[in-house]
Design a protein around this motif. Structure first.
Motif, PDB file in Angstrom:
ATOM      1  N   TYR A 110      -0.017   5.961  11.696  1.00  0.00           N
ATOM      2  CA  TYR A 110      -0.643   5.758  10.683  1.00  0.00           C
ATOM      3  C   TYR A 110       0.432   6.867   9.494  1.00  0.00           C
ATOM      4  O   TYR A 110       0.003   6.490   8.335  1.00  0.00           O
ATOM      5  CB  TYR A 110      -2.167   6.770  10.567  1.00  0.00           C
ATOM      6  CG  TYR A 110      -3.188   6.763  10.476  1.00  0.00           C
ATOM      7  CD1 TYR A 110      -3.045   4.914  10.889  1.00  0.00           C
ATOM      8  CD2 TYR A 110      -3.722   6.720  12.445  1.00  0.00           C
ATOM      9  CE1 TYR A 110      -4.456   4.835  11.334  1.00  0.00           C
ATOM     10  CE2 TYR A 110      -4.803   6.312  12.711  1.00  0.00           C
ATOM     11  CZ  TYR A 110      -5.318   5.290  13.382  1.00  0.00           C
ATOM     12  OH  TYR A 110      -6.504   5.303  13.413  1.00  0.00           O
ATOM     13  N   LEU A 153       1.166   3.876   6.983  1.00  0.00           N
ATOM     14  CA  LEU A 153      -0.188   4.255   5.729  1.00  0.00           C
ATOM     15  C   LEU A 153       1.374   5.186   4.905  1.00  0.00           C
ATOM     16  O   LEU A 153       0.764   5.616   4.145  1.00  0.00           O
ATOM     17  CB  LEU A 153      -1.544   4.103   6.584  1.00  0.00           C
ATOM     18  CG  LEU A 153      -1.821   3.379   6.812  1.00  0.00           C
ATOM     19  CD1 LEU A 153      -3.599   4.408   7.066  1.00  0.00           C
ATOM     20  CD2 LEU A 153      -2.225   2.499   6.012  1.00  0.00           C
ATOM     21  N   ALA A 210       1.037   8.493   6.419  1.00  0.00           N
ATOM     22  CA  ALA A 210       0.356   9.679   6.432  1.00  0.00           C
ATOM     23  C   ALA A 210       1.090  10.191   6.833  1.00  0.00           C
ATOM     24  O   ALA A 210       2.709  10.410   7.124  1.00  0.00           O
ATOM     25  CB  ALA A 210      -1.138   9.272   7.074  1.00  0.00           C
ATOM     26  N   ILE A 263      -2.857  11.409   2.701  1.00  0.00           N
ATOM     27  CA  ILE A 263      -2.341  10.771   2.354  1.00  0.00           C
ATOM     28  C   ILE A 263      -3.117  10.730   0.665  1.00  0.00           C
ATOM     29  O   ILE A 263      -3.878  10.781   0.641  1.00  0.00           O
ATOM     30  CB  ILE A 263      -3.144   9.459   2.580  1.00  0.00           C
ATOM     31  CG1 ILE A 263      -2.761   8.479   3.972  1.00  0.00           C
ATOM     32  CG2 ILE A 263      -2.604   7.941   1.823  1.00  0.00           C
ATOM     33  CD1 ILE A 263      -3.113   7.966   4.412  1.00  0.00           C
ATOM     34  N   ILE A 317      -9.559   2.477   1.958  1.00  0.00           N
ATOM     35  CA  ILE A 317      -7.567   3.017   1.160  1.00  0.00           C
ATOM     36  C   ILE A 317      -7.506   2.001  -0.295  1.00  0.00           C
ATOM     37  O   ILE A 317      -6.845   0.951   0.068  1.00  0.00           O
ATOM     38  CB  ILE A 317      -7.038   2.412   2.363  1.00  0.00           C
ATOM     39  CG1 ILE A 317      -5.609   3.869   1.203  1.00  0.00           C
ATOM     40  CG2 ILE A 317      -6.210   1.940   3.112  1.00  0.00           C
ATOM     41  CD1 ILE A 317      -4.994   4.084   2.448  1.00  0.00           C
ATOM     42  N   VAL A 374      -4.942   1.482  -3.103  1.00  0.00           N
ATOM     43  CA  VAL A 374      -3.111   1.445  -3.108  1.00  0.00           C
ATOM     44  C   VAL A 374      -2.368   0.557  -4.204  1.00  0.00           C
ATOM     45  O   VAL A 374      -3.540  -0.166  -3.947  1.00  0.00           O
ATOM     46  CB  VAL A 374      -1.819   1.240  -1.233  1.00  0.00           C
ATOM     47  CG1 VAL A 374      -3.107   2.164  -0.450  1.00  0.00           C
ATOM     48  CG2 VAL A 374      -2.620  -0.340  -1.527  1.00  0.00           C
ATOM     49  N   VAL A 417       0.594  -3.037   1.563  1.00  0.00           N
ATOM     50  CA  VAL A 417       0.280  -1.860   2.803  1.00  0.00           C
ATOM     51  C   VAL A 417      -0.129  -3.098   4.122  1.00  0.00           C
ATOM     52  O   VAL A 417       0.108  -2.830   5.223  1.00  0.00           O
ATOM     53  CB  VAL A 417      -0.771  -1.054   2.355  1.00  0.00           C
ATOM     54  CG1 VAL A 417      -1.173   0.052   3.799  1.00  0.00           C
ATOM     55  CG2 VAL A 417       0.040   0.061   1.406  1.00  0.00           C
ATOM     56  N   MET A 426       0.623  -2.851   7.921  1.00  0.00           N
ATOM     57  CA  MET A 426       0.306  -1.956   9.368  1.00  0.00           C
ATOM     58  C   MET A 426       0.592  -3.297   9.955  1.00  0.00           C
ATOM     59  O   MET A 426       0.242  -3.335  11.620  1.00  0.00           O
ATOM     60  CB  MET A 426      -1.514  -2.183   8.705  1.00  0.00           C
ATOM     61  CG  MET A 426      -2.330  -1.105   7.940  1.00  0.00           C
ATOM     62  SD  MET A 426      -3.581  -0.787   6.684  1.00  0.00           S
ATOM     63  CE  MET A 426      -3.982  -0.314   9.010  1.00  0.00           C
ATOM     64  N   ASP A 461      -6.643  -2.196  12.784  1.00  0.00           N
ATOM     65  CA  ASP A 461      -5.675  -1.298  13.443  1.00  0.00           C
ATOM     66  C   ASP A 461      -5.752  -0.698  15.104  1.00  0.00           C
ATOM     67  O   ASP A 461      -6.406  -1.755  15.165  1.00  0.00           O
ATOM     68  CB  ASP A 461      -5.016   0.494  13.146  1.00  0.00           C
ATOM     69  CG  ASP A 461      -6.736   0.583  12.813  1.00  0.00           C
ATOM     70  OD1 ASP A 461      -7.402   1.207  14.504  1.00  0.00           O
ATOM     71  OD2 ASP A 461      -7.023   1.925  12.683  1.00  0.00           O
ATOM     72  N   TRP A 514     -10.008  -1.058   8.370  1.00  0.00           N
ATOM     73  CA  TRP A 514      -9.623  -0.492   6.479  1.00  0.00           C
ATOM     74  C   TRP A 514      -9.913  -1.731   6.324  1.00  0.00           C
ATOM     75  O   TRP A 514      -9.491  -2.767   6.317  1.00  0.00           O
ATOM     76  CB  TRP A 514      -7.702   0.209   7.397  1.00  0.00           C
ATOM     77  CG  TRP A 514      -7.734   0.906   8.396  1.00  0.00           C
ATOM     78  CD1 TRP A 514      -7.942   0.815   9.587  1.00  0.00           C
ATOM     79  CD2 TRP A 514      -7.556   2.171   7.791  1.00  0.00           C
ATOM     80  NE1 TRP A 514      -7.245   2.535  10.063  1.00  0.00           N
ATOM     81  CE2 TRP A 514      -7.221   2.904   9.158  1.00  0.00           C
ATOM     82  CE3 TRP A 514      -7.473   3.003   5.809  1.00  0.00           C
ATOM     83  CZ2 TRP A 514      -7.234   4.359   8.749  1.00  0.00           C
ATOM     84  CZ3 TRP A 514      -7.580   4.519   6.729  1.00  0.00           C
ATOM     85  CH2 TRP A 514      -7.025   5.046   7.663  1.00  0.00           C
ATOM     86  N   ILE A 551      -8.080  -2.801   2.931  1.00  0.00           N
ATOM     87  CA  ILE A 551      -7.237  -2.169   1.926  1.00  0.00           C
ATOM     88  C   ILE A 551      -7.041  -3.026   0.321  1.00  0.00           C
ATOM     89  O   ILE A 551      -7.384  -4.042   0.256  1.00  0.00           O
ATOM     90  CB  ILE A 551      -5.978  -2.325   2.051  1.00  0.00           C
ATOM     91  CG1 ILE A 551      -5.759  -2.511   3.829  1.00  0.00           C
ATOM     92  CG2 ILE A 551      -4.506  -2.561   1.797  1.00  0.00           C
ATOM     93  CD1 ILE A 551      -6.034  -1.107   4.431  1.00  0.00           C
TER      94      ILE A 551
END
Length: 127
Positions: free
Chosen positions: A19, A23, A25, A46, A77, A79, A85, A89, A114, A120, A122
């Motif tokens: 992460y 990401l 994080a 984040i 998430i 972004v 992103v 990942m 993940d 997730w 995105i």
């Protein structure tokens, strides 16, 4: 009031590293579970959001997606660059479930699983 998801994973340290790398994080807190040094909880931030990872512990009924046969929750998430992103990942071990594309509902988004089984979404602005 504050809502912070806790992601149950087989290996919290490995998940935390993923992460952070994928990401961006920031790890803000880590509490060990026992003498083996394995964490009971690792808190992350984040932007203005936070989430936690913890180990799967069946006796506590903390089950990971692989224990359940899949993820019961979608984490979304938003972004600036969903493609970048998503690629980060994937580079770090995630897999594409739904490609990141411009969608009819006015967002550019896709779904990524993940390495720990969590799904997730995105999303970001159209390109």
């Amino acid at each position: 009031m504050k809502l912070s998801p806790r992601l149950i994973v087989p290996d919290p340290d490995r998940a935390s590293a993923f992460y952070q790398d994928a990401l961006g994080a920031e790890q803000v807190f880590r509490a060990p579970l026992g003498d083996d040094g394995r964490p009971a909880v690792v808190d992350h931030r984040i932007g203005g959001s936070s989430f936690t990872v913890s180990p799967a512990v069946s006796s506590w009924e903390w089950l990971s997606p692989s224990d359940l046969g899949g993820s019961a929750v979608l984490l979304e998430i938003e972004v600036d660059d969903p493609d970048a992103v998503g690629e980060r990942m994937i580079t770090h071990g995630a897999e594409v479930v739904v490609p990141i594309e411009n969608r009819d509902y006015g967002k550019r988004s896709g779904r990524i699983r993940d390495p720990f089984g969590h799904l997730w979404i995105i999303t970001g602005e159209l390109r």
